[in-house]
Design a protein around this motif. Structure first.
Motif, PDB file in Angstrom:
ATOM      1  N   ARG A 117      13.058  10.750  12.762  1.00 21.15           N
ATOM      2  CA  ARG A 117      11.777  11.449  12.806  1.00 21.15           C
ATOM      3  C   ARG A 117      10.885  10.860  13.898  1.00 21.15           C
ATOM      4  O   ARG A 117      11.022   9.705  14.275  1.00 21.15           O
ATOM      5  N   GLU A 118       9.958  11.663  14.355  1.00 21.42           N
ATOM      6  CA  GLU A 118       8.977  11.151  15.301  1.00 21.42           C
ATOM      7  C   GLU A 118       8.066  10.142  14.604  1.00 21.42           C
ATOM      8  O   GLU A 118       7.904  10.162  13.375  1.00 21.42           O
ATOM      9  N   PHE A 119       7.443   9.287  15.417  1.00 16.48           N
ATOM     10  CA  PHE A 119       6.608   8.243  14.847  1.00 16.48           C
ATOM     11  C   PHE A 119       5.488   8.822  13.981  1.00 16.48           C
ATOM     12  O   PHE A 119       5.171   8.290  12.909  1.00 16.48           O
ATOM     13  N   TRP A 120       4.860   9.921  14.422  1.00 19.82           N
ATOM     14  CA  TRP A 120       3.753  10.468  13.650  1.00 19.82           C
ATOM     15  C   TRP A 120       4.235  10.985  12.297  1.00 19.82           C
ATOM     16  O   TRP A 120       3.497  10.910  11.299  1.00 19.82           O
ATOM     17  N   GLN A 121       5.470  11.476  12.242  1.00 21.23           N
ATOM     18  CA  GLN A 121       6.007  11.955  10.971  1.00 21.23           C
ATOM     19  C   GLN A 121       6.265  10.796  10.016  1.00 21.23           C
ATOM     20  O   GLN A 121       5.990  10.892   8.819  1.00 21.23           O
ATOM     21  N   ARG A 122       6.774   9.701  10.545  1.00 25.62           N
ATOM     22  CA  ARG A 122       6.985   8.519   9.702  1.00 25.62           C
ATOM     23  C   ARG A 122       5.651   8.002   9.170  1.00 25.62           C
ATOM     24  O   ARG A 122       5.533   7.634   8.002  1.00 25.62           O
ATOM     25  N   VAL A 123       4.660   7.960  10.066  1.00 20.96           N
ATOM     26  CA  VAL A 123       3.342   7.453   9.693  1.00 20.96           C
ATOM     27  C   VAL A 123       2.721   8.323   8.599  1.00 20.96           C
ATOM     28  O   VAL A 123       2.194   7.815   7.598  1.00 20.96           O
ATOM     29  N   GLU A 124       2.771   9.615   8.778  1.00 21.54           N
ATOM     30  CA  GLU A 124       2.190  10.523   7.788  1.00 21.54           C
ATOM     31  C   GLU A 124       2.845  10.330   6.427  1.00 21.54           C
ATOM     32  O   GLU A 124       2.156  10.206   5.404  1.00 21.54           O
ATOM     33  N   GLN A 125       4.171  10.261   6.408  1.00 18.38           N
ATOM     34  CA  GLN A 125       4.870  10.093   5.140  1.00 18.38           C
ATOM     35  C   GLN A 125       4.560   8.735   4.526  1.00 18.38           C
ATOM     36  O   GLN A 125       4.316   8.620   3.320  1.00 18.38           O
ATOM     37  N   ARG A 126       4.584   7.687   5.351  1.00 15.35           N
ATOM     38  CA  ARG A 126       4.373   6.333   4.845  1.00 15.35           C
ATOM     39  C   ARG A 126       2.966   6.160   4.286  1.00 15.35           C
ATOM     40  O   ARG A 126       2.786   5.619   3.189  1.00 15.35           O
ATOM     41  N   ASN A 127       1.958   6.603   5.035  1.00 17.26           N
ATOM     42  CA  ASN A 127       0.572   6.440   4.577  1.00 17.26           C
ATOM     43  C   ASN A 127       0.273   7.280   3.351  1.00 17.26           C
ATOM     44  O   ASN A 127      -0.455   6.850   2.449  1.00 17.26           O
ATOM     45  N   LYS A 128       0.850   8.474   3.281  1.00 12.83           N
ATOM     46  CA  LYS A 128       0.660   9.304   2.086  1.00 12.83           C
ATOM     47  C   LYS A 128       1.376   8.700   0.882  1.00 12.83           C
ATOM     48  O   LYS A 128       0.870   8.744  -0.244  1.00 12.83           O
ATOM     49  N   GLU A 129       2.553   8.135   1.105  1.00 12.39           N
ATOM     50  CA  GLU A 129       3.323   7.561   0.006  1.00 12.39           C
ATOM     51  C   GLU A 129       2.622   6.344  -0.587  1.00 12.39           C
ATOM     52  O   GLU A 129       2.637   6.129  -1.796  1.00 12.39           O
ATOM     53  N   THR A 130       1.990   5.524   0.254  1.00 11.43           N
ATOM     54  CA  THR A 130       1.247   4.367  -0.257  1.00 11.43           C
ATOM     55  C   THR A 130       0.133   4.830  -1.189  1.00 11.43           C
ATOM     56  O   THR A 130      -0.056   4.273  -2.276  1.00 11.43           O
ATOM     57  N   ALA A 131      -0.591   5.863  -0.777  1.00 16.58           N
ATOM     58  CA  ALA A 131      -1.649   6.408  -1.626  1.00 16.58           C
ATOM     59  C   ALA A 131      -1.064   7.028  -2.890  1.00 16.58           C
ATOM     60  O   ALA A 131      -1.621   6.871  -3.993  1.00 16.58           O
ATOM     61  N   ALA A 132       0.067   7.720  -2.760  1.00 18.49           N
ATOM     62  CA  ALA A 132       0.685   8.367  -3.925  1.00 18.49           C
ATOM     63  C   ALA A 132       1.160   7.339  -4.939  1.00 18.49           C
ATOM     64  O   ALA A 132       1.127   7.586  -6.154  1.00 18.49           O
ATOM     65  N   THR A 133       1.599   6.174  -4.476  1.00 16.80           N
ATOM     66  CA  THR A 133       2.032   5.122  -5.395  1.00 16.80           C
ATOM     67  C   THR A 133       0.862   4.658  -6.254  1.00 16.80           C
ATOM     68  O   THR A 133       1.001   4.478  -7.478  1.00 16.80           O
ATOM     69  N   ASP A 153      -1.659   6.403  -7.047  1.00 21.69           N
ATOM     70  CA  ASP A 153      -1.927   7.515  -7.957  1.00 21.69           C
ATOM     71  C   ASP A 153      -0.970   7.467  -9.151  1.00 21.69           C
ATOM     72  O   ASP A 153      -1.379   7.643 -10.306  1.00 21.69           O
ATOM     73  N   ARG A 154       0.327   7.211  -8.897  1.00 20.66           N
ATOM     74  CA  ARG A 154       1.304   7.138  -9.983  1.00 20.66           C
ATOM     75  C   ARG A 154       1.004   5.988 -10.931  1.00 20.66           C
ATOM     76  O   ARG A 154       1.326   6.038 -12.118  1.00 20.66           O
ATOM     77  N   LEU A 155       0.400   4.935 -10.410  1.00 12.62           N
ATOM     78  CA  LEU A 155       0.042   3.792 -11.250  1.00 12.62           C
ATOM     79  C   LEU A 155      -1.220   4.049 -12.071  1.00 12.62           C
ATOM     80  O   LEU A 155      -1.569   3.245 -12.929  1.00 12.62           O
ATOM     81  N   GLY A 156      -1.894   5.166 -11.776  1.00 11.18           N
ATOM     82  CA  GLY A 156      -3.086   5.512 -12.537  1.00 11.18           C
ATOM     83  C   GLY A 156      -4.382   5.063 -11.904  1.00 11.18           C
ATOM     84  O   GLY A 156      -5.439   5.153 -12.532  1.00 11.18           O
ATOM     85  N   LEU A 157      -4.329   4.588 -10.646  1.00 12.03           N
ATOM     86  CA  LEU A 157      -5.556   4.204  -9.956  1.00 12.03           C
ATOM     87  C   LEU A 157      -6.151   5.415  -9.253  1.00 12.03           C
ATOM     88  O   LEU A 157      -5.673   6.530  -9.400  1.00 12.03           O
ATOM     89  N   ALA A 158      -7.189   5.175  -8.488  1.00 20.06           N
ATOM     90  CA  ALA A 158      -7.872   6.275  -7.810  1.00 20.06           C
ATOM     91  C   ALA A 158      -6.921   6.998  -6.871  1.00 20.06           C
ATOM     92  O   ALA A 158      -6.015   6.402  -6.286  1.00 20.06           O
ATOM     93  N   GLU A 159      -7.127   8.293  -6.722  1.00 16.01           N
ATOM     94  CA  GLU A 159      -6.271   9.112  -5.870  1.00 16.01           C
ATOM     95  C   GLU A 159      -6.883   9.229  -4.479  1.00 16.01           C
ATOM     96  O   GLU A 159      -8.040   9.635  -4.330  1.00 16.01           O
ATOM     97  N   TYR A 160      -6.103   8.868  -3.471  1.00 16.33           N
ATOM     98  CA  TYR A 160      -6.541   8.967  -2.082  1.00 16.33           C
ATOM     99  C   TYR A 160      -5.546   9.832  -1.324  1.00 16.33           C
ATOM    100  O   TYR A 160      -4.398  10.002  -1.727  1.00 16.33           O
TER     101      TYR A 160
END
Length: 645
Positions: free
Chosen positions: A611-627, A629-636
């Protein structure tokens, strides 16, 4: 390198002390395998500690053999991992008088076909990185021949085996490990009885080598390699792995069942094999990742957070919803016993994680900050979110690009920019005869260039300027200007090749001079170890050495915030700060990445992720926030992670 023996903290059969790859203390007592680890495994904190340990063992063997009037027979490997061992052996030869006059060497493998003088050949690698710097006798050096006619290969392989037997077999064999678990070029499907032979390279192996060959299409499809049986005949084996990208295969090799698809698992049958790994490569071992599943542990705050996050993700429950049954079923009752109730544990971990979140209002304001970027795009790729917020907070920011990144520019980009200059000269007469002579030389050299050839200085300069212009354009999206950019062009990188020189005093001086000039309150440093060509690790070494010199001189030191590059993100359990980004801020970050046009669409060194770098970044940064959220903390919407060193 100093000759002192490093502190070895983790080993099968002993009590271990684990640290995260950024150096923070983890659990103070980690059980050492409890039968899960089928290969003796030593984990050390620093990458260079592996080099000192292995080189020290080799030196002891050589001296022991010398004292008995015998020869030491070494099996040697190539690649980025053993280079540290070879550099330490060279140092011991020069400074401690270690002689290699009684040493006979056999290399594991060589590409086929491959000329010995090729920039890619393992023959050239060994002479450049070891043999030319020690007193080994040329007739005692054995490397598979990569240019033999095909009808002579089988006989040559048999002769290689015969020569090993003639000298009495290999005393000490060095190995690396590939992402498929291959040792040498024993790819998936290699049998335990295999001997030196010609093999077809696995697609993953070829993709992994693409950086060295400037494109997967240039990687040979075959190679000569010692077989698994040849390797297992060695009296002692050291297998080395570093970086988080090796963590999964290290666990598979050490803890998994023996499998013909993973050649490294055959080492479980060898009585004297030792796996040397750094913290990052050891991260997935059970004793490091989930030690509470093995034995009693000391529940430090770091281990408690790690365990509860793991439990929450395993059960699919938010942290505040975890119950006594969840803890009991996953061998964590002792943690609840310490705190009294599941609710107390849940609340403590929930609050500790929440305290990591740092929005704009909690980030530094009006301070001096240096953002060190190993390549001219790591700044926006890895810390674009925080960089944008730091600019808004009126910090005095210097973005220091440590290397030119010129080898990561395609030749077709050079032709495009030279064509632009020629057209501008034709239309406006801005270049004249000097430009025409310059462009003619560039075109001539590019026409004659073979894949992997070192660029002439003119082409290197064009590639450097392309990357510098892109870097300035990227930080302008963040609200900075060219005055905020510093291009350090560290000398270690200026080889024109994928493999770089060691970090030297000149590199350290450039970094130290910048630190003394700016006197920053905070520096941001790439702390990842997974970039495919090692530049991030080497840049961090230059910074660490410069800081050590300043400390020794009694100078005030800045805070050091570590970020990770394009390949990994800090796990939320290891992160000190979690910096949220809105949808608009992530869009700005991606726009800044887009400014690096030479790296877009098809970057020369993508690693295993296409994947292009921007695609990796988008997925990685969204996944950190989603984690979170799954733990029950604030959603970003998205989030970056940083570690305070």
């Amino acid at each position: 390198m100093p000759s002192t023996v490093p502190d070895v903290r983790t080993d099968v059969g002993g009590v271990a002390e684990a640290r995260g790859s950024h150096g923070s203390r983890g659990p103070s007592h980690v059980p050492a395998g409890s039968g899960l680890e089928r290969i003796r495994t030593i984990v050390v904190h620093e990458h260079d500690d592996i080099a000192r340990l292995v080189a020290g063992r080799i030196a002891a063997l050589i001296r022991e053999k010398q004292s008995r009037g015998e020869r030491a027979i070494l099996g040697l490997a190539t690649g980025s991992t053993p280079i540290g061992v070879y550099r330490e052996l060279i140092r011991m030869h020069r400074e401690e008088g270690l002689s290699f006059a009684n040493v006979v060497t056999f290399n594991l493998d060589e590409y086929y076909p491959m000329a010995p003088d090729s920039i890619h050949s393992y023959h050239r690698y060994m002479w450049e990185n070891l043999f030319s710097h020690i007193d080994v006798r040329p007739e005692n050096v054995h490397i598979p021949e990569g240019m033999l006619p095909r009808d002579q290969v089988d006989a040559a392989c048999a002769a290689y085996e015969a020569k090993i037997r003639e000298v009495g077999g290999i005393d000490f064999q060095i190995l690396g490990i590939g992402k498929t678990g291959h040792i040498g070029f024993n790819e998936p499907g290699s049998g335990v009885e295999s001997r030196t032979r010609l093999v077809h390279l696995d697609a993953i192996t070829r993709k992994d080598a693409a950086a060295d060959f400037f494109g997967e299409e240039n990687v040979p499809r075959e190679a000569l390699t010692m077989g698994v049986a040849t390797i297992l005949d060695a009296r002692e084996i050291a297998i080395l792995a570093t970086g988080e990208h090796k963590a999964g295969i290290v666990r598979r090799a050490v803890e998994g069942e023996i499998d013909i698809e993973v050649a490294a698992t055959f080492l479980q049958r060898h009585p004297a094999t030792t796996f040397y790994v750094d913290d990052a490569a050891a991260a997935d071992l059970t004793r490091i990742a989930t030690p509470w599943l093995l034995d009693e542990v000391e529940w430090t705050p770091d281990l408690m957070v790690k365990a509860v996050v793991w439990l929450s993700l395993m059960t699919g429950k938010g942290i505040l919803k975890l119950e006594q049954r969840d803890y009991a079923e996953h061998r964590m009752s002792s943690l609840v016993a310490r705190w009294g109730t599941p609710g107390a544990v849940n609340g403590e971990v929930f609050n500790l994680l929440g305290a990591k979140i740092r929005g704009k209002s909690k980030l530094p304001r009006e301070r001096k900050i240096i953002c060190f970027s190993p390549h001219p795009d790591d700044d926006v790729i890895s810390m674009g979110g925080i960089l944008y917020k730091l600019v808004q907070n009126r910090n005095d920011i210097t973005v220091a690009y440590m290397t030119s990144g010129n080898i990561a520019v395609f030749d077709h980009d050079v032709r495009r920019f030279v064509d632009f200059l020629e057209r501008l000269d034709h239309e406006r007469g801005v270049g004249g005869a000097p430009l025409r002579a310059f462009s003619e030389r560039v075109h001539e050299c590019l026409a004659q260039k073979k894949p992997g050839d070192v660029d002439i200085p003119e082409v290197q300069d064009i590639k450097r300027v392309i990357r510098e212009a892109e870097a300035v354009s990227g930080i302008e999206v963040m609200g900075l200007s060219k005055e905020n950019a510093r291009f350090l062009n560290l000398p270690f990188y200026q080889t024109g090749k994928v493999r770089k020189d060691p970090i030297g005093p000149a590199d350290v001086k450039i970094v130290r001079d910048l630190l003394e000039e700016v006197q920053p309150d905070i520096i941001l440093v790439a702390g990842d170890l997974s970039d495919p060509h090692g530049t991030h690790r080497m840049c961090k070494e230059a910074i660490d050495t410069a800081l050590a010199e300043l400390r020794a001189a009694g100078k005030a030191l800045p805070e050091v915030w570590l970020y990770r590059g394009a390949w990994q993100e800090w796990p939320i359990t290891e992160a000190t700060w979690l910096v949220p980004m809105s949808q608009e801020e992530l869009k700005i970050k991606i726009q800044a990445i887009f400014k690096h046009q030479s790296q877009k669409d098809s970057a020369p060194f993508p690693g295993q992720d296409e994947r292009e770098f921007w695609q990796r970044v988008e997925q990685r940064n969204k996944e950190t926030a989603a984690t979170l959220d799954r733990l029950g903390l604030a959603e970003y919407f998205a989030m970056e992670a940083y570690v305070l060193a």
